[in-house]
Design a protein around this motif. Structure first.
Motif, short mmCIF file in Angstrom:
data_model
loop_
_atom_site.label_atom_id
_atom_site.label_comp_id
_atom_site.label_asym_id
_atom_site.label_seq_id
_atom_site.Cartn_x
_atom_site.Cartn_y
_atom_site.Cartn_z
N THR A 1 3.87 1.46 -1.27
CA THR A 1 4.44 1.52 -2.62
C THR A 1 3.44 2.07 -3.63
O THR A 1 3.80 2.88 -4.50
N THR A 2 2.20 1.63 -3.52
CA THR A 2 1.16 2.09 -4.44
C THR A 2 0.96 3.60 -4.34
O THR A 2 0.70 4.28 -5.35
N SER A 3 1.12 4.14 -3.14
CA SER A 3 0.95 5.59 -2.98
C SER A 3 2.02 6.36 -3.76
O SER A 3 1.79 7.50 -4.19
N THR B 1 3.80 4.90 -6.63
CA THR B 1 3.65 4.61 -8.06
C THR B 1 2.43 5.28 -8.67
O THR B 1 2.40 5.60 -9.85
N SER B 2 1.40 5.54 -7.84
CA SER B 2 0.19 6.20 -8.34
C SER B 2 0.33 7.72 -8.40
O SER B 2 -0.53 8.41 -8.97
N GLY B 3 1.41 8.23 -7.78
CA GLY B 3 1.61 9.68 -7.76
C GLY B 3 0.92 10.38 -6.61
O GLY B 3 0.98 11.60 -6.50
N GLN B 4 0.29 9.59 -5.72
CA GLN B 4 -0.37 10.19 -4.56
C GLN B 4 0.65 10.92 -3.68
O GLN B 4 0.38 12.01 -3.19
N ASN C 1 9.50 -0.48 -12.08
CA ASN C 1 8.97 0.75 -12.68
C ASN C 1 10.13 1.62 -13.16
O ASN C 1 10.45 2.65 -12.54
N GLN D 1 5.18 11.61 -3.18
CA GLN D 1 6.43 11.61 -3.94
C GLN D 1 7.64 11.19 -3.11
O GLN D 1 8.67 10.82 -3.69
N THR E 1 0.83 -1.21 0.00
CA THR E 1 0.00 0.00 0.00
C THR E 1 0.86 1.26 0.00
O THR E 1 0.56 2.24 -0.70
N LEU F 1 10.00 5.41 -13.18
CA LEU F 1 9.68 6.11 -11.94
C LEU F 1 10.83 7.02 -11.52
O LEU F 1 11.98 6.60 -11.43
#
Length: 270
Positions: free
Chosen positions: A180-182, A184-187, A205, A189, A178, A208
Motif C-alpha cells: 500500500t505504501t508503494s 500512496t508514496s507514488g513509487q 486517502n 501506480q 508495504t 488518491l
C-alpha cells in the motif's frame, strides 16, 4: 497353559502395552475447550478485515468474526498477530488454532490445510489511475511496475493472468502495508489487491487517483484449520451456517465492507 497359548498371550500382552504407550491424539476442539481459550491468527495490517482502531485495539470484520466464534464456544479469544504471507505457517507450527484472516479457499491451499465452509467472499482486482487505459491483463504490458503482496491470491492471479503478456513488471512486497505504501508514496501506480483493502485505501486517502480497472477473480473466504480435525471442522461449519442464516456474519461484513453477502451463493462456492 500350553506353549502355543503362552506365546499368544505374550504377544497380545505386548500389543496392549504398546498401544497403551501411544497417547491418543487430541482434537484441537478438545484442546480449545480444555484451555478455555481460542487462539486465532489474524493479520491486523489488512484493513478492513483486520486493523487497529484509534485506541490501538484490534478491530475489523475478521476480528469481529473471531470474537463471535469465541463467544459461541464460551471461551476467551487470543489474537495471534500474523502477516499475510505467514498465516498458514503459523497455523502449521501450532501457534494458532485457526486462521480467520481473509484467507481464500483455493485448491492449492487445500492440499496443505482444511477450511470451513465459506463465511465471506473476496474479490481480487487491479486498480490504477483513472487516465490509464487498462481493462484486462493484456493492457498491463509496458505500464510500469505493478504492486502486489507476495504469496497472496492476488499475486497468484496476477502471475497467472499476465503469463505470456510482454513487458509486465510485477513488484512483490512482503505484506499489505508495504504494498500500500508503494502506491500512496507514488513509487508505483498499479495495484493488484483485494477490493476491501482497495476501498479502505481510497477511504483513507480520498485524493488518491486509483480506479478499479477489472476484477481478476472472486474467492470464497474460509476459516482455516489443520488437516485431520473433523470435530473442529464440523463445529466451524455449524458456526458459519448458523451465523450466515441468522444474519450476524452478513451484518459484520456489510458494516466493514459495504457488501451484502448472499448465504446461498457462498454455500455454492465452498
Amino acid at each position: 497353559m500350553n506353549r502355543r497359548n503362552l506365546l499368544l498371550s505374550g504377544v497380545l500382552g505386548l500389543g496392549l502395552l504398546a498401544s497403551s504407550a501411544v497417547p491418543a491424539l487430541a482434537d484441537t476442539l478438545d484442546t480449545i475447550m480444555q484451555r478455555k481459550k481460542l487462539m486465532v491468527a489474524i493479520d491486523l495490517g489488512n484493513p478492513p478485515h483486520g486493523m487497529m482502531d484509534a485506541a490501538f485495539k484490534p478491530t475489523g470484520s475478521d476480528v469481529e468474526t473471531a470474537h463471535l466464534l469465541a463467544q459461541e464456544l464460551g471461551v476467551e479469544l487470543e489474537i495471534v498477530q500474523v502477516s499475510t504471507p505467514n498465516r498458514v505457517q503459523f497455523l502449521m507450527a501450532n501457534k494458532a488454532d485457526v486462521v480467520i484472516s481473509a484467507l481464500s479457499i483455493t485448491d492449492e491451499r487445500k492440499k496443505v490445510i482444511d477450511f470451513s465452509t465459506a463465511y465471506a467472499e473476496l474479490q481480487c482486482v487491479v486498480a490504477a489511475p483513472k487516465a490509464m487505459n487498462i481493462s484486462s491483463y493484456a493492457d498491463l504490458g509496458g505500464k510500469g511496475g505493478i504492486a502486489v503482496t507476495r504469496g497472496t491470491v492476488n499475486d497468484q492471479e496476477l502471475t497467472r493472468g499476465t503469463n505470456g503478456v510482454a513487458n509486465v513488471q510485477i513488484t512483490r512486497f512482503e505484506d499489505d502495508p508495504t504494498s500500500t505504501t508503494s502506491i500512496t508514496s507514488g513509487q508505483l501506480q498499479i495495484y493488484a489487491t483485494s477490493l476491501p483493502l482497495l476501498n479502505q485505501l481510497r477511504k483513507d486517502n480520498p485524493k488518491l487517483d486509483l480506479d478499479t480497472k477489472f476484477v481478476m477473480k472472486g474467492f470464497p473466504l474460509g476459516i482455516a484449520l489443520r488437516k485431520n480435525e473433523p470435530k473442529l471442522q464440523a463445529k466451524l461449519n455449524e458456526f458459519v451456517k448458523k451465523n450466515l442464516d441468522n444474519g450476524k456474519l452478513v451484518e459484520i461484513y456489510h458494516r466493514y465492507h459495504g457488501v451484502t453477502l448472499v448465504p446461498a451463493d457462498l454455500a455454492a462456492k465452498s
